[in-house]
Design a protein around this motif. Structure first.
Motif, PDB file in Angstrom:
ATOM      1  N   ASN A 118       0.835  -1.204   0.000  1.00 21.63           N
ATOM      2  CA  ASN A 118       0.000   0.000   0.000  1.00 21.63           C
ATOM      3  C   ASN A 118       0.870   1.255   0.000  1.00 21.63           C
ATOM      4  OD1 ASN A 118      -2.358  -1.486  -0.011  1.00 21.63           O
ATOM      5  ND2 ASN A 118      -2.642  -1.352   2.202  1.00 21.63           N
ATOM      6  N   LEU A 119       1.965   1.197   0.728  1.00 20.84           N
ATOM      7  CA  LEU A 119       2.883   2.320   0.758  1.00 20.84           C
ATOM      8  C   LEU A 119       3.511   2.537  -0.612  1.00 20.84           C
ATOM      9  CD1 LEU A 119       4.150   4.509   2.499  1.00 20.84           C
ATOM     10  CD2 LEU A 119       5.919   2.867   3.139  1.00 20.84           C
ATOM     11  N   ASP A 120       3.875   1.452  -1.281  1.00 22.68           N
ATOM     12  CA  ASP A 120       4.427   1.551  -2.634  1.00 22.68           C
ATOM     13  C   ASP A 120       3.430   2.197  -3.588  1.00 22.68           C
ATOM     14  OD1 ASP A 120       6.753   0.337  -1.757  1.00 22.68           O
ATOM     15  OD2 ASP A 120       6.239  -1.636  -2.573  1.00 22.68           O
ATOM     16  N   ALA A 121       2.161   1.822  -3.449  1.00 16.78           N
ATOM     17  CA  ALA A 121       1.122   2.416  -4.302  1.00 16.78           C
ATOM     18  C   ALA A 121       0.990   3.908  -4.014  1.00 16.78           C
ATOM     19  CB  ALA A 121      -0.206   1.700  -4.089  1.00 16.78           C
ATOM     20  N   ALA A 122       1.071   4.297  -2.751  1.00 16.82           N
ATOM     21  CA  ALA A 122       0.994   5.714  -2.394  1.00 16.82           C
ATOM     22  C   ALA A 122       2.188   6.479  -2.950  1.00 16.82           C
ATOM     23  CB  ALA A 122       0.906   5.878  -0.873  1.00 16.82           C
TER      24      ALA A 122
ATOM     25  N   ARG B 120      -2.615   8.889 -17.723  1.00 19.30           N
ATOM     26  CA  ARG B 120      -3.556   7.846 -18.176  1.00 19.30           C
ATOM     27  C   ARG B 120      -3.050   6.476 -17.755  1.00 19.30           C
ATOM     28  NH1 ARG B 120      -3.229   8.430 -23.566  1.00 19.30           N
ATOM     29  NH2 ARG B 120      -1.767   6.733 -23.588  1.00 19.30           N
ATOM     30  N   ASP B 121      -1.748   6.231 -17.940  1.00 21.92           N
ATOM     31  CA  ASP B 121      -1.154   4.950 -17.542  1.00 21.92           C
ATOM     32  C   ASP B 121      -1.274   4.715 -16.039  1.00 21.92           C
ATOM     33  OD1 ASP B 121      -0.445   4.553 -20.180  1.00 21.92           O
ATOM     34  OD2 ASP B 121       1.674   5.068 -19.880  1.00 21.92           O
ATOM     35  N   CYS B 122      -1.253   5.785 -15.266  1.00 22.36           N
ATOM     36  CA  CYS B 122      -1.377   5.686 -13.806  1.00 22.36           C
ATOM     37  C   CYS B 122      -2.832   5.555 -13.364  1.00 22.36           C
ATOM     38  CB  CYS B 122      -0.759   6.913 -13.138  1.00 22.36           C
ATOM     39  SG  CYS B 122       1.027   7.018 -13.338  1.00 22.36           S
TER      40      CYS B 122
ATOM     41  N   THR C 115      10.189  25.066 -13.980  1.00 19.45           N
ATOM     42  CA  THR C 115       9.417  25.279 -15.194  1.00 19.45           C
ATOM     43  C   THR C 115       8.756  23.981 -15.633  1.00 19.45           C
ATOM     44  OG1 THR C 115      11.013  26.946 -15.864  1.00 19.45           O
ATOM     45  CG2 THR C 115       9.539  26.108 -17.568  1.00 19.45           C
ATOM     46  N   PRO C 116       7.441  24.019 -15.973  1.00 23.04           N
ATOM     47  CA  PRO C 116       6.775  22.798 -16.427  1.00 23.04           C
ATOM     48  C   PRO C 116       7.493  22.187 -17.618  1.00 23.04           C
ATOM     49  CG  PRO C 116       5.173  24.553 -16.068  1.00 23.04           C
ATOM     50  CD  PRO C 116       6.544  25.161 -15.940  1.00 23.04           C
ATOM     51  N   GLY C 117       7.565  20.855 -17.602  1.00 20.76           N
ATOM     52  CA  GLY C 117       8.158  20.149 -18.727  1.00 20.76           C
ATOM     53  C   GLY C 117       9.657  19.968 -18.622  1.00 20.76           C
ATOM     54  N   THR C 118      10.260  20.397 -17.486  1.00 15.32           N
ATOM     55  CA  THR C 118      11.703  20.261 -17.378  1.00 15.32           C
ATOM     56  C   THR C 118      12.121  18.915 -16.826  1.00 15.32           C
ATOM     57  OG1 THR C 118      11.686  21.301 -15.204  1.00 15.32           O
ATOM     58  CG2 THR C 118      12.083  22.731 -17.113  1.00 15.32           C
ATOM     59  N   GLN C 119      11.170  18.150 -16.310  1.00 14.72           N
ATOM     60  CA  GLN C 119      11.491  16.823 -15.796  1.00 14.72           C
ATOM     61  C   GLN C 119      11.030  15.787 -16.809  1.00 14.72           C
ATOM     62  OE1 GLN C 119       9.466  16.759 -12.083  1.00 14.72           O
ATOM     63  NE2 GLN C 119      11.039  17.932 -11.039  1.00 14.72           N
ATOM     64  N   GLU C 120      11.505  14.559 -16.618  1.00 14.59           N
ATOM     65  CA  GLU C 120      11.095  13.491 -17.517  1.00 14.59           C
ATOM     66  C   GLU C 120       9.587  13.272 -17.403  1.00 14.59           C
ATOM     67  OE1 GLU C 120      13.336   9.874 -17.264  1.00 14.59           O
ATOM     68  OE2 GLU C 120      15.071  11.015 -16.559  1.00 14.59           O
ATOM     69  N   ALA C 121       8.972  12.897 -18.508  1.00 15.75           N
ATOM     70  CA  ALA C 121       7.525  12.709 -18.536  1.00 15.75           C
ATOM     71  C   ALA C 121       7.085  11.526 -17.699  1.00 15.75           C
ATOM     72  CB  ALA C 121       7.043  12.545 -19.970  1.00 15.75           C
ATOM     73  N   HIS C 122       7.832  10.452 -17.721  1.00 14.09           N
ATOM     74  CA  HIS C 122       7.391   9.260 -17.024  1.00 14.09           C
ATOM     75  C   HIS C 122       8.583   8.344 -16.808  1.00 14.09           C
ATOM     76  CE1 HIS C 122       4.253   5.779 -16.880  1.00 14.09           C
ATOM     77  NE2 HIS C 122       4.603   6.164 -15.675  1.00 14.09           N
ATOM     78  N   ARG C 123       8.783   7.918 -15.609  1.00 10.23           N
ATOM     79  CA  ARG C 123       9.916   7.033 -15.323  1.00 10.23           C
ATOM     80  C   ARG C 123       9.462   5.648 -15.148  1.00 10.23           C
ATOM     81  NH1 ARG C 123      14.057  10.577 -11.776  1.00 10.23           N
ATOM     82  NH2 ARG C 123      13.598  12.498 -12.817  1.00 10.23           N
TER      83      ARG C 123
ATOM     84  N   SER D  16       3.479  10.285  -9.433  1.00 12.56           N
ATOM     85  CA  SER D  16       2.775  10.654 -10.668  1.00 12.56           C
ATOM     86  C   SER D  16       2.339  12.111 -10.647  1.00 12.56           C
ATOM     87  CB  SER D  16       1.573   9.738 -10.910  1.00 12.56           C
ATOM     88  OG  SER D  16       0.539  10.001  -9.976  1.00 12.56           O
ATOM     89  N   LEU D  17       2.186  12.686  -9.463  1.00 16.81           N
ATOM     90  CA  LEU D  17       1.777  14.084  -9.332  1.00 16.81           C
ATOM     91  C   LEU D  17       2.957  15.018  -9.047  1.00 16.81           C
ATOM     92  CD1 LEU D  17      -1.397  13.481  -7.138  1.00 16.81           C
ATOM     93  CD2 LEU D  17      -1.318  13.952  -9.600  1.00 16.81           C
ATOM     94  N   SER D  18       4.169  14.468  -8.994  1.00 10.11           N
ATOM     95  CA  SER D  18       5.316  15.270  -8.562  1.00 10.11           C
ATOM     96  C   SER D  18       5.904  16.160  -9.647  1.00 10.11           C
ATOM     97  CB  SER D  18       6.410  14.355  -8.005  1.00 10.11           C
ATOM     98  OG  SER D  18       6.985  13.582  -9.037  1.00 10.11           O
TER      99      SER D  18
END
Length: 135
Positions: free
Chosen positions: A19-23, A71-73, A127-135, A29-31
C-alpha cells in the motif's frame, strides 16, 4: 504501518508495504509540475491536448507525454469524439487530494518549498516540462 519508537522507523506487513508503494507511485505521478498543472486544469472539466497546450503554454509533445503518463497511472481517462480525445480525471477523490494539499501548503507556509531535498530554489517553482515525462 506503525512507528517504532526506538529508532523512529516505519515498520509493517508486506500488505502495508504494498500500500505504501502504491501511495509512493501516486505521489510520484503528481510530482512533476507539468502533470500537476494538467491535473489541476482537468479538475475544472475535460479538455483536449490542444486545449491544454494553449492554456498551460506547454509544447504538444510535453502535454501528450504527461497525459499518457497520467492515463497509464489511472488518474486520467480519454473520451474519443471523432478524431479528438477529451481527457478528464478518472476519480473525484483526486480533487479532494488536491484540496487537502492546498490546505496543508497554506498551513505550513513555505516550509515545503524550503526543503533542502525537494524544495524549490529561492522559492521559485521549476518550469513545467523540465522533468522526464514518465519514469
Amino acid at each position: 504501518m506503525t512507528m517504532n519508537k526506538a529508532d523512529g522507523c516505519l515498520t509493517g506487513t508486506t500488505s502495508e508495504s504494498s500500500n505504501l508503494d502504491a501511495a509512493v507511485a501516486l505521489f510520484h505521478s503528481l510530482s512533476d509540475s507539468a502533470r500537476l498543472a494538467i491535473v489541476r486544469r482537468l479538475a475544472d472539466g475535460e479538455a483536449r491536448v490542444v486545449d491544454l497546450i494553449g492554456e498551460l503554454g506547454l509544447a504538444q509533445s510535453t502535454v501528450s507525454a504527461h497525459v499518457a503518463c497520467l492515463r497509464d497511472c489511472g488518474l486520467v481517462t480519454g473520451r474519443p469524439e471523432g478524431r479528438q480525445v477529451f481527457y478528464s480525471l478518472t476519480r473525484p477523490e483526486l480533487l479532494d487530494l488536491l484540496v487537502s494539499a492546498e490546505t496543508l501548503l497554506a498551513a505550513t507556509g513555505n516550509a515545503v518549498a524550503l526543503c533542502p531535498t525537494y524544495g524549490t530554489r529561492s522559492g521559485t517553482v521549476a518550469t513545467p516540462g523540465t522533468q522526464e515525462a514518465h519514469r
